[in-house]
Each structure stands twice: as structure tokens, then as C-alpha cells.
Design a protein around this motif. Structure first.
Motif, PDB file in Angstrom:
ATOM      1  N   ASP A 164       0.826  -1.207   0.000  1.00  0.00           N
ATOM      2  CA  ASP A 164       0.000   0.000   0.000  1.00  0.00           C
ATOM      3  C   ASP A 164       0.859   1.254   0.000  1.00  0.00           C
ATOM      4  N   TRP A 165       1.862   1.302   0.874  1.00  0.00           N
ATOM      5  CA  TRP A 165       2.689   2.505   0.892  1.00  0.00           C
ATOM      6  C   TRP A 165       3.834   2.447  -0.111  1.00  0.00           C
ATOM      7  N   TRP A 166       4.251   1.251  -0.480  1.00  0.00           N
ATOM      8  CA  TRP A 166       5.324   1.135  -1.479  1.00  0.00           C
ATOM      9  C   TRP A 166       4.867   1.695  -2.814  1.00  0.00           C
ATOM     10  N   SER A 167       3.618   1.429  -3.184  1.00  0.00           N
ATOM     11  CA  SER A 167       3.112   1.937  -4.455  1.00  0.00           C
ATOM     12  C   SER A 167       2.874   3.443  -4.421  1.00  0.00           C
ATOM     13  N   VAL A 168       2.692   4.001  -3.221  1.00  0.00           N
ATOM     14  CA  VAL A 168       2.601   5.455  -3.096  1.00  0.00           C
ATOM     15  C   VAL A 168       3.968   6.084  -3.376  1.00  0.00           C
ATOM     16  N   LEU A 169       5.016   5.467  -2.859  1.00  0.00           N
ATOM     17  CA  LEU A 169       6.366   5.977  -3.089  1.00  0.00           C
ATOM     18  C   LEU A 169       6.816   5.815  -4.538  1.00  0.00           C
ATOM     19  N   TRP A 170       6.432   4.695  -5.154  1.00  0.00           N
ATOM     20  CA  TRP A 170       6.914   4.361  -6.493  1.00  0.00           C
ATOM     21  C   TRP A 170       5.724   4.105  -7.413  1.00  0.00           C
ATOM     22  N   PRO A 171       4.952   5.123  -7.762  1.00  0.00           N
ATOM     23  CA  PRO A 171       3.759   4.897  -8.581  1.00  0.00           C
ATOM     24  C   PRO A 171       4.069   4.467 -10.015  1.00  0.00           C
ATOM     25  N   ASP A 172       5.282   4.772 -10.487  1.00  0.00           N
ATOM     26  CA  ASP A 172       5.631   4.468 -11.878  1.00  0.00           C
ATOM     27  C   ASP A 172       7.031   3.846 -11.930  1.00  0.00           C
ATOM     28  N   PRO A 173       7.168   2.560 -11.587  1.00  0.00           N
ATOM     29  CA  PRO A 173       8.499   1.939 -11.598  1.00  0.00           C
ATOM     30  C   PRO A 173       9.147   1.930 -12.977  1.00  0.00           C
ATOM     31  N   ALA A 174       8.335   1.892 -14.034  1.00  0.00           N
ATOM     32  CA  ALA A 174       8.904   1.917 -15.379  1.00  0.00           C
ATOM     33  C   ALA A 174       9.643   3.233 -15.633  1.00  0.00           C
ATOM     34  N   LEU A 175       9.087   4.337 -15.152  1.00  0.00           N
ATOM     35  CA  LEU A 175       9.755   5.629 -15.295  1.00  0.00           C
ATOM     36  C   LEU A 175      11.074   5.636 -14.532  1.00  0.00           C
ATOM     37  N   VAL A 176      11.086   5.055 -13.349  1.00  0.00           N
ATOM     38  CA  VAL A 176      12.317   4.996 -12.558  1.00  0.00           C
ATOM     39  C   VAL A 176      13.405   4.253 -13.324  1.00  0.00           C
ATOM     40  N   MET A 177      13.046   3.148 -13.978  1.00  0.00           N
ATOM     41  CA  MET A 177      14.043   2.385 -14.734  1.00  0.00           C
ATOM     42  C   MET A 177      14.645   3.239 -15.849  1.00  0.00           C
ATOM     43  N   ARG A 178      13.828   4.044 -16.489  1.00  0.00           N
ATOM     44  CA  ARG A 178      14.351   4.933 -17.533  1.00  0.00           C
ATOM     45  C   ARG A 178      15.253   6.007 -16.926  1.00  0.00           C
ATOM     46  N   GLN A 179      14.846   6.551 -15.798  1.00  0.00           N
ATOM     47  CA  GLN A 179      15.607   7.630 -15.176  1.00  0.00           C
ATOM     48  C   GLN A 179      17.004   7.182 -14.749  1.00  0.00           C
ATOM     49  N   ILE A 180      17.133   5.933 -14.341  1.00  0.00           N
ATOM     50  CA  ILE A 180      18.443   5.460 -13.864  1.00  0.00           C
ATOM     51  C   ILE A 180      19.254   4.790 -14.967  1.00  0.00           C
ATOM     52  N   GLY A 181      18.790   4.892 -16.200  1.00  0.00           N
ATOM     53  CA  GLY A 181      19.626   4.502 -17.331  1.00  0.00           C
ATOM     54  C   GLY A 181      19.531   3.063 -17.785  1.00  0.00           C
ATOM     55  N   VAL A 182      18.465   2.366 -17.435  1.00  0.00           N
ATOM     56  CA  VAL A 182      18.263   1.019 -17.971  1.00  0.00           C
ATOM     57  C   VAL A 182      17.709   1.159 -19.385  1.00  0.00           C
ATOM     58  N   GLU A 183      18.441   0.620 -20.367  1.00  0.00           N
ATOM     59  CA  GLU A 183      18.077   0.800 -21.764  1.00  0.00           C
ATOM     60  C   GLU A 183      17.659  -0.516 -22.405  1.00  0.00           C
ATOM     61  N   PRO A 184      16.728  -0.452 -23.380  1.00  0.00           N
ATOM     62  CA  PRO A 184      16.365  -1.658 -24.122  1.00  0.00           C
ATOM     63  C   PRO A 184      17.609  -2.316 -24.730  1.00  0.00           C
TER      64      PRO A 184
END
Length: 206
Positions: free
Chosen positions: A22-42
């Protein structure tokens, strides 16, 4: 995030158990965006180290089309992670139930990126783990860590309660760099991940 099932209690990584969704999803509503922000590339091959229940694994698997090794010590969490990944229609190259410190022995090939989320603060021998990460990371690859900012725990309130590790366990980005860089890395970028986290990405060097 590992929960030791085969070693003595002092081998646990303190304060790294999986939080409530419940609170983890409040902190990280968009994990896919986080992966892009930290440089994980296709196209990358990624190790999700201490993958826990798969909250970030699913986003990783979609981002890199299944080129993910997901490792955790807790077999029960791995089963949850499998369901999480399947739920988004993604796949993982291999699920590995093992101690994070044994990654060099159990990972079948080197990777382009190692992700470690919300765990490094609790690792008893951080320098040793950093060396293990370097041993499985290709030259020019990346080690990305998601960490709580070093601020008082009473200030990191989510859904009305203080969350995260104890204040004294939290690490500033420069502390992470100081520990990890001697293992064969250099800090390449720091990304703010509001409200309470940051990502630090370190590049593997020769």
C-alpha cells in the motif's frame, strides 16, 4: 531484498525486508519511469539483485524484453516476483534463489546493468558486495542503486507513518561512491527520485 533462510541470523541484511504494497506503491507509482531515469536501456542484460517480490523486476523485464536475471535469497519472494512479472505479460531469463554475495558463482554470464533497490544500507560488508557486483558487470556497464536520502526517519512519512530504515543507516550519495568506487567503478550520475529517494549510477571501469 533477502531474508536469510540458510545462514545464521547475523548474515541477514538488516532493515531490507519487503514493505507493504500500500505505501510502497505510493512511493513508487511508476516503476517503469524509474528504470528509464536510472539509465536502464532496451537491449541491456540486467541483474535485479535482491529482487524481492518483483515490484521493480516487472518493469525491468518489460524494459529489456526479458533480458533479466532476478536473484533473491527468499524463495517465497521469488514466487511472488514470478507472479508480478507474469501479470504484466513479461518474462525473465532466469530466476536465481541464492545469496547476493554469491552472485559471481551463480550468474551464468556478465551483465550490462546491476540494479540494487533499497538494500545497500543494510549490507554488513558493503565493499565486498561492491566487488562481487563488479565481478559480474561488463566493462562500461552500470551499477544502479536506489536509496533513501539521508534524512531523519520521522520526516519520511508515507500514509501517515514514518517509513524506511533507521536514520543512522541511511547513506548519502557521496558515501555510496566512497564505498563502491574502489571496487572498480566511477560515479556517472545521481538522479533525484522524489519524495525521499535518489538513484546513483556507477560505471564499471577497467
Amino acid at each position: 531484498m533477502p531474508r536469510d533462510q540458510r545462514l545464521a541470523e547475523d548474515a541477514l541484511f538488516p532493515a531490507t525486508s519487503m514493505p507493504d504494497r500500500d505505501w510502497w506503491s505510493v512511493l513508487w507509482p511508476d516503476p517503469a519511469l524509474v528504470m528509464r531515469q536510472i539509465g536502464v536501456e532496451p537491449g541491456m542484460i540486467v541483474l535485479d539483485l535482491c529482487c524481492g517480490d518483483g515490484y521493480f523486476t516487472a518493469a525491468l523485464a518489460k524494459r529489456v524484453a526479458g533480458r533479466v536475471f532476478a536473484l533473491d535469497l527468499d524463495a517465497g519472494l521469488i514466487e511472488q516476483a514470478k507472479a508480478e512479472v507474469a501479470g504484466v505479460g513479461a518474462t525473465v531469463r532466469q530466476w536465481i534463489c541464492a545469496d547476493a554475495r554469491d552472485m559471481g558463482a551463480v550468474l551464468p554470464e556478465p551483465v550490462d546493468y546491476v540494479l540494487l533497490a533499497n538494500t545497500f544500507h543494510g549490507v554488513p560488508d558493503q565493499a565486498s558486495l561492491a566487488r562481487a557486483v563488479r565481478s559480474v558487470t561488463k566493462p562500461g556497464g552500470s551499477f544502479g542503486l536506489l536509496n533513501w536520502h539521508r534524512q531523519p526517519r520521522e520526516q519520511t512519512v508515507v500514509l501517515g507513518q514514518p517509513r524506511g530504515p533507521k536514520t543512522e543507516m541511511r547513506m548519502a550519495p557521496d558515501q555510496v561512491s566512497t564505498v563502491v568506487e574502489p571496487a572498480g567503478f566511477r560515479t556517472s550520475k545521481i538522479v533525484e527520485l522524489p519524495p525521499f529517494h535518489y538513484g546513483i549510477v556507477l560505471e564499471a571501469i577497467d
